[in-house]
Design a protein around this motif. Structure first.
Motif, PDB file in Angstrom:
ATOM      1  N   ASN A 221       1.128  -1.334  -0.262  1.00 50.95           N
ATOM      2  CA  ASN A 221      -0.243   0.160   0.167  1.00 50.95           C
ATOM      3  C   ASN A 221       0.701   1.176  -0.287  1.00 50.95           C
TER       4      ASN A 221
ATOM      5  N   PHE B  63      -2.885   6.913   3.980  1.00 51.32           N
ATOM      6  CA  PHE B  63      -2.665   5.927   3.352  1.00 51.32           C
ATOM      7  C   PHE B  63      -3.409   6.009   1.810  1.00 51.32           C
TER       8      PHE B  63
ATOM      9  N   VAL C 199      -5.250   2.450   0.762  1.00 45.82           N
ATOM     10  CA  VAL C 199      -5.082   0.571   1.110  1.00 45.82           C
ATOM     11  C   VAL C 199      -6.002   0.113  -0.386  1.00 45.82           C
TER      12      VAL C 199
ATOM     13  N   VAL D  56      -0.336  10.930   8.664  1.00 52.90           N
ATOM     14  CA  VAL D  56      -0.791   9.925   7.779  1.00 52.90           C
ATOM     15  C   VAL D  56      -1.388   9.579   6.950  1.00 52.90           C
TER      16      VAL D  56
ATOM     17  N   GLN E 134      -7.090   6.731   3.829  1.00 48.01           N
ATOM     18  CA  GLN E 134      -6.983   6.386   5.358  1.00 48.01           C
ATOM     19  C   GLN E 134      -6.260   7.510   5.787  1.00 48.01           C
ATOM     20  N   TYR E 135      -6.646   8.227   6.652  1.00 44.36           N
ATOM     21  CA  TYR E 135      -5.996   9.220   7.375  1.00 44.36           C
ATOM     22  C   TYR E 135      -5.670   8.451   8.692  1.00 44.36           C
ATOM     23  N   GLU E 136      -4.722   8.596   9.407  1.00 45.15           N
ATOM     24  CA  GLU E 136      -4.103   8.443  10.832  1.00 45.15           C
ATOM     25  C   GLU E 136      -3.611   9.196  11.581  1.00 45.15           C
TER      26      GLU E 136
ATOM     27  N   THR F 154       3.955  10.163   5.087  1.00 44.76           N
ATOM     28  CA  THR F 154       3.725  11.298   5.891  1.00 44.76           C
ATOM     29  C   THR F 154       3.733  13.033   5.968  1.00 44.76           C
TER      30      THR F 154
ATOM     31  N   GLN G 244      -6.216   5.577  13.925  1.00 51.64           N
ATOM     32  CA  GLN G 244      -7.665   6.071  12.198  1.00 51.64           C
ATOM     33  C   GLN G 244      -7.933   7.475  12.994  1.00 51.64           C
TER      34      GLN G 244
ATOM     35  N   GLN H 271       1.593   5.068   0.974  1.00 47.80           N
ATOM     36  CA  GLN H 271       1.663   5.770   2.353  1.00 47.80           C
ATOM     37  C   GLN H 271       2.105   7.227   1.822  1.00 47.80           C
TER      38      GLN H 271
END
Length: 143
Positions: free
Chosen positions: A26, A119, A121, A117, A60-62, A30, A68, A28
């Motif tokens: 995947n 992503f 996915v 971060v 997706q955001y973390e 930062t 998440q 990603q």
């Protein structure tokens, strides 16, 4: 962190071409430790191998701690042995559509703090699946 107004008129526009992850991995990126971002769009090409069907694309955001905080998932699946260009934007369609080698969806409007971060996915990713042509743009503020 000092209080600041996140107004599009005072944010610096950016457009970045992301590095392609290895096959079967995947994507990603930062957020730098001295910036706040709001994404306007993110796109990629997904080429799927012949072994696994029904791949779904998730943006997706973390937060910086690995929690998440927001995500959106395509409402349609990409079958095996296809190459599809996926495009997500804040003003995009509410649900993803898949037609003529293109998929689209709505991107969550979210303030990404330093260390957050982003992503891309792929659900049911297989060793031969490949994400390429990652592009993302938005506005950033220095903190």
């Amino acid at each position: 962190m000092p209080s600041m107004r996140l107004d599009p008129s005072n944010g610096e526009p950016f457009r970045i071409s992301g590095a392609d992850p290895a096959a079967g991995a995947n994507f990603q990126v930062t957020i730098p430790s001295n910036e706040i971002w709001i994404l306007d769009q993110i796109s990629c090409r997904l080429a799927t191998n012949a072994t696994v069907a029904n791949h779904k694309v998730v943006i997706q955001y973390e937060d910086g701690g690995g929690i998440q905080v927001e995500a959106t998932i395509s409402s349609v699946a990409q079958a095996a042995s296809l190459t599809v260009d996926w495009f997500y934007a804040q003003l995009g369609e509410k649900s993803a559509a898949l037609a003529d080698g293109r998929g689209q969806g709505s991107l969550p409007a979210f303030v990404l703090q330093p260390g957050s971060v982003i992503f891309i996915v792929i659900i049911a990713i297989a060793a031969g699946d490949q994400i390429t042509r990652v592009r993302y743009s938005g506005r950033k503020w220095r903190v």
